[in-house]
Structure formats: C-alpha cells, structure tokens
Scaffold this motif. Structure first.
Motif, PDB file in Angstrom:
ATOM      1  N   HIS A  74       0.831  -1.198   0.000  1.00  0.00           N
ATOM      2  CA  HIS A  74       0.000   0.000   0.000  1.00  0.00           C
ATOM      3  C   HIS A  74       0.868   1.252   0.000  1.00  0.00           C
ATOM      4  O   HIS A  74       1.887   1.285   0.689  1.00  0.00           O
ATOM      5  CB  HIS A  74      -0.880   0.043   1.257  1.00  0.00           C
ATOM      6  CG  HIS A  74      -1.948  -0.991   1.270  1.00  0.00           C
ATOM      7  ND1 HIS A  74      -3.242  -0.718   0.909  1.00  0.00           N
ATOM      8  CD2 HIS A  74      -1.922  -2.307   1.591  1.00  0.00           C
ATOM      9  CE1 HIS A  74      -3.968  -1.813   1.028  1.00  0.00           C
ATOM     10  NE2 HIS A  74      -3.193  -2.789   1.441  1.00  0.00           N
ATOM     11  N   TYR A  75       0.464   2.255  -0.725  1.00  0.00           N
ATOM     12  CA  TYR A  75       1.112   3.563  -0.684  1.00  0.00           C
ATOM     13  C   TYR A  75       0.069   4.621  -0.376  1.00  0.00           C
ATOM     14  O   TYR A  75      -1.116   4.436  -0.658  1.00  0.00           O
ATOM     15  CB  TYR A  75       1.798   3.892  -2.011  1.00  0.00           C
ATOM     16  CG  TYR A  75       3.026   3.050  -2.244  1.00  0.00           C
ATOM     17  CD1 TYR A  75       4.135   3.161  -1.416  1.00  0.00           C
ATOM     18  CD2 TYR A  75       3.059   2.125  -3.264  1.00  0.00           C
ATOM     19  CE1 TYR A  75       5.255   2.386  -1.616  1.00  0.00           C
ATOM     20  CE2 TYR A  75       4.175   1.346  -3.479  1.00  0.00           C
ATOM     21  CZ  TYR A  75       5.275   1.476  -2.651  1.00  0.00           C
ATOM     22  OH  TYR A  75       6.371   0.698  -2.852  1.00  0.00           O
ATOM     23  N   ARG A  76       0.526   5.725   0.172  1.00  0.00           N
ATOM     24  CA  ARG A  76      -0.301   6.880   0.522  1.00  0.00           C
ATOM     25  C   ARG A  76      -1.304   6.553   1.617  1.00  0.00           C
ATOM     26  O   ARG A  76      -2.285   7.246   1.779  1.00  0.00           O
ATOM     27  CB  ARG A  76      -1.052   7.426  -0.693  1.00  0.00           C
ATOM     28  CG  ARG A  76      -0.159   7.936  -1.769  1.00  0.00           C
ATOM     29  CD  ARG A  76      -0.985   8.621  -2.843  1.00  0.00           C
ATOM     30  NE  ARG A  76      -0.118   8.962  -3.943  1.00  0.00           N
ATOM     31  CZ  ARG A  76      -0.412   8.772  -5.201  1.00  0.00           C
ATOM     32  NH1 ARG A  76      -1.558   8.253  -5.537  1.00  0.00           N
ATOM     33  NH2 ARG A  76       0.432   9.108  -6.133  1.00  0.00           N
ATOM     34  N   PRO A 114       4.463   5.212   6.134  1.00  0.00           N
ATOM     35  CA  PRO A 114       5.721   4.503   6.311  1.00  0.00           C
ATOM     36  C   PRO A 114       6.708   5.363   7.105  1.00  0.00           C
ATOM     37  O   PRO A 114       6.553   6.572   7.198  1.00  0.00           O
ATOM     38  CB  PRO A 114       6.207   4.275   4.875  1.00  0.00           C
ATOM     39  CG  PRO A 114       5.460   5.233   4.041  1.00  0.00           C
ATOM     40  CD  PRO A 114       4.177   5.540   4.751  1.00  0.00           C
ATOM     41  N   THR A 115       7.716   4.711   7.648  1.00  0.00           N
ATOM     42  CA  THR A 115       8.695   5.442   8.448  1.00  0.00           C
ATOM     43  C   THR A 115       9.559   6.358   7.596  1.00  0.00           C
ATOM     44  O   THR A 115      10.074   7.346   8.087  1.00  0.00           O
ATOM     45  CB  THR A 115       9.597   4.467   9.235  1.00  0.00           C
ATOM     46  OG1 THR A 115      10.221   3.583   8.311  1.00  0.00           O
ATOM     47  CG2 THR A 115       8.787   3.675  10.246  1.00  0.00           C
ATOM     48  N   ASN A 116       9.737   6.029   6.340  1.00  0.00           N
ATOM     49  CA  ASN A 116      10.516   6.852   5.415  1.00  0.00           C
ATOM     50  C   ASN A 116       9.503   7.570   4.528  1.00  0.00           C
ATOM     51  O   ASN A 116       9.252   7.183   3.406  1.00  0.00           O
ATOM     52  CB  ASN A 116      11.449   5.959   4.587  1.00  0.00           C
ATOM     53  CG  ASN A 116      12.355   6.747   3.684  1.00  0.00           C
ATOM     54  OD1 ASN A 116      12.215   7.950   3.541  1.00  0.00           O
ATOM     55  ND2 ASN A 116      13.283   6.061   3.056  1.00  0.00           N
ATOM     56  N   ASP A 117       8.888   8.607   5.067  1.00  0.00           N
ATOM     57  CA  ASP A 117       7.700   9.219   4.466  1.00  0.00           C
ATOM     58  C   ASP A 117       8.040  10.340   3.478  1.00  0.00           C
ATOM     59  O   ASP A 117       7.652  11.474   3.672  1.00  0.00           O
ATOM     60  CB  ASP A 117       6.800   9.746   5.587  1.00  0.00           C
ATOM     61  CG  ASP A 117       5.378  10.004   5.112  1.00  0.00           C
ATOM     62  OD1 ASP A 117       5.021   9.507   4.033  1.00  0.00           O
ATOM     63  OD2 ASP A 117       4.643  10.696   5.821  1.00  0.00           O
ATOM     64  N   VAL A 118       8.789  10.006   2.417  1.00  0.00           N
ATOM     65  CA  VAL A 118       9.065  10.952   1.348  1.00  0.00           C
ATOM     66  C   VAL A 118       8.116  10.608   0.205  1.00  0.00           C
ATOM     67  O   VAL A 118       8.054   9.453  -0.216  1.00  0.00           O
ATOM     68  CB  VAL A 118      10.536  10.856   0.880  1.00  0.00           C
ATOM     69  CG1 VAL A 118      10.791  11.756  -0.310  1.00  0.00           C
ATOM     70  CG2 VAL A 118      11.481  11.196   2.029  1.00  0.00           C
ATOM     71  N   PRO A 119       7.338  11.579  -0.290  1.00  0.00           N
ATOM     72  CA  PRO A 119       6.396  11.269  -1.378  1.00  0.00           C
ATOM     73  C   PRO A 119       7.101  10.598  -2.559  1.00  0.00           C
ATOM     74  O   PRO A 119       8.226  10.950  -2.914  1.00  0.00           O
ATOM     75  CB  PRO A 119       5.852  12.646  -1.771  1.00  0.00           C
ATOM     76  CG  PRO A 119       6.051  13.499  -0.553  1.00  0.00           C
ATOM     77  CD  PRO A 119       7.303  12.984   0.097  1.00  0.00           C
ATOM     78  N   LEU A 120       6.430   9.629  -3.138  1.00  0.00           N
ATOM     79  CA  LEU A 120       7.019   8.850  -4.220  1.00  0.00           C
ATOM     80  C   LEU A 120       7.441   9.702  -5.402  1.00  0.00           C
ATOM     81  O   LEU A 120       8.425   9.391  -6.073  1.00  0.00           O
ATOM     82  CB  LEU A 120       6.029   7.774  -4.677  1.00  0.00           C
ATOM     83  CG  LEU A 120       5.607   6.766  -3.612  1.00  0.00           C
ATOM     84  CD1 LEU A 120       4.569   5.814  -4.181  1.00  0.00           C
ATOM     85  CD2 LEU A 120       6.793   6.021  -3.067  1.00  0.00           C
ATOM     86  N   ALA A 140      -0.932  -0.588 -11.753  1.00  0.00           N
ATOM     87  CA  ALA A 140      -1.044   0.827 -12.087  1.00  0.00           C
ATOM     88  C   ALA A 140      -2.015   1.517 -11.132  1.00  0.00           C
ATOM     89  O   ALA A 140      -2.925   0.875 -10.594  1.00  0.00           O
ATOM     90  CB  ALA A 140      -1.541   0.986 -13.526  1.00  0.00           C
ATOM     91  N   PRO A 141      -1.828   2.802 -10.896  1.00  0.00           N
ATOM     92  CA  PRO A 141      -2.725   3.509  -9.979  1.00  0.00           C
ATOM     93  C   PRO A 141      -4.147   3.665 -10.513  1.00  0.00           C
ATOM     94  O   PRO A 141      -5.086   3.774  -9.738  1.00  0.00           O
ATOM     95  CB  PRO A 141      -2.055   4.860  -9.773  1.00  0.00           C
ATOM     96  CG  PRO A 141      -1.116   5.018 -10.908  1.00  0.00           C
ATOM     97  CD  PRO A 141      -0.739   3.647 -11.372  1.00  0.00           C
ATOM     98  N   ILE A 192      -3.252   0.522  -3.620  1.00  0.00           N
ATOM     99  CA  ILE A 192      -2.501  -0.723  -3.730  1.00  0.00           C
ATOM    100  C   ILE A 192      -1.572  -0.582  -4.922  1.00  0.00           C
ATOM    101  O   ILE A 192      -2.004  -0.355  -6.039  1.00  0.00           O
ATOM    102  CB  ILE A 192      -3.437  -1.930  -3.879  1.00  0.00           C
ATOM    103  CG1 ILE A 192      -4.289  -2.089  -2.618  1.00  0.00           C
ATOM    104  CG2 ILE A 192      -2.627  -3.198  -4.151  1.00  0.00           C
ATOM    105  CD1 ILE A 192      -5.332  -3.165  -2.705  1.00  0.00           C
ATOM    106  N   ALA A 193      -0.277  -0.707  -4.652  1.00  0.00           N
ATOM    107  CA  ALA A 193       0.727  -0.500  -5.689  1.00  0.00           C
ATOM    108  C   ALA A 193       1.287  -1.810  -6.228  1.00  0.00           C
ATOM    109  O   ALA A 193       1.897  -1.818  -7.285  1.00  0.00           O
ATOM    110  CB  ALA A 193       1.866   0.361  -5.143  1.00  0.00           C
TER     111      ALA A 193
END
Length: 135
Positions: A9-11, A16-22, A57-58, A85-86
């Motif tokens: 899962h994304y967004r 996540p602990t490393n929360d830099v936007p994709l 795909a998104p 869901i990625a």
C-alpha cells in the motif's frame, strides 16, 4: 503449505517510516527499490516460497453485477484516495510466522535516501476449500 497475499500500500495511514512522497524519489532510488523487490522474489523462488508478484497501475475500474445486463463501470480508484494498492506478492510458506517474517523483510525495501521504507504490508491468508459437510 498455506499461501499468503502481501499487498503493498502507498499513501495510506499509518504512513511509512521513510515518508518521502514517491514523486520526489530520484531515478536511482526507484531503481534500488525495484532491485530490492526483484532480489527478494528471486531468493523466494530459490526456496520454493514464491508464487507470483506484480506491480499494479494507480488507475483502475470498478465493476459490479447489477442484474440488469451489462455491469455498471466507474473509474477508480482515484489518486486522492487515502490508500492505493501499488503491488502484490503471493507466497507459499510453512507458517503464519514465516509469512510475517517475509512481510517484515519486504517492508524494509529501500526508499528515499536508501533508507528502509518501513511501509505497512497487508498480509492475508488465501482461503482454502471450505469444509465438506456430510450427513
């Protein structure tokens, strides 16, 4: 051996602990992330625990039966949803504990700056055949 589906899962919350936007990852960060996942899958192929995996795909389409002929179709999911869901991976392991161990390892795929992403993975057992009822 029980099968489990791991959904990436994304967004979603919790973040996540490393929360830099994709969309702010560098091409090298993407390459490293994908390489980690491919190496992980290859290792599971060697142990016989890998079944299948893919990114998705998104964009997508919602379809349902309405009893009237052609099913209604709507666009979605949409980017503004809280969860996307990625990708997914199906594993075939000896136990739930092993599935949790592997999901934790996959969650450590590198993200921005090469730091472990720490994303939440949804781990779901694949349903087996329902019990046979005899009278």
């Amino acid at each position: 051996m029980p099968k489990y589906l791991m959904l990436k899962h994304y967004r979603g919350a919790p973040a996540p602990t490393n929360d830099v936007p994709l969309d702010r990852w560098t091409p090298q960060e993407w390459t490293d992330h994908v390489r980690y996942m491919r190496d992980f899958a290859a290792r599971l192929q060697d142990t016989g625990e890998f079944v299948a995996a893919d990114a998705v795909a998104p964009e997508g389409t919602w379809v349902r039966f309405d009893g009237e002929g052609r099913p209604p179709v709507t666009d979605g999911p949409f980017a503004e949803t809280k969860d996307l869901i990625a990708g997914w991976m199906m594993i075939d392991v000896d136990s739930h504990d092993r599935a949790v161990e592997l999901a934790g390892e996959l969650s450590a795929a590198p993200g921005a700056g090469g730091r472990p992403l720490g994303e939440w993975l949804e781990l779901r057992p694949v349903m087996s055949e329902p019990p046979t009822v005899t009278e």
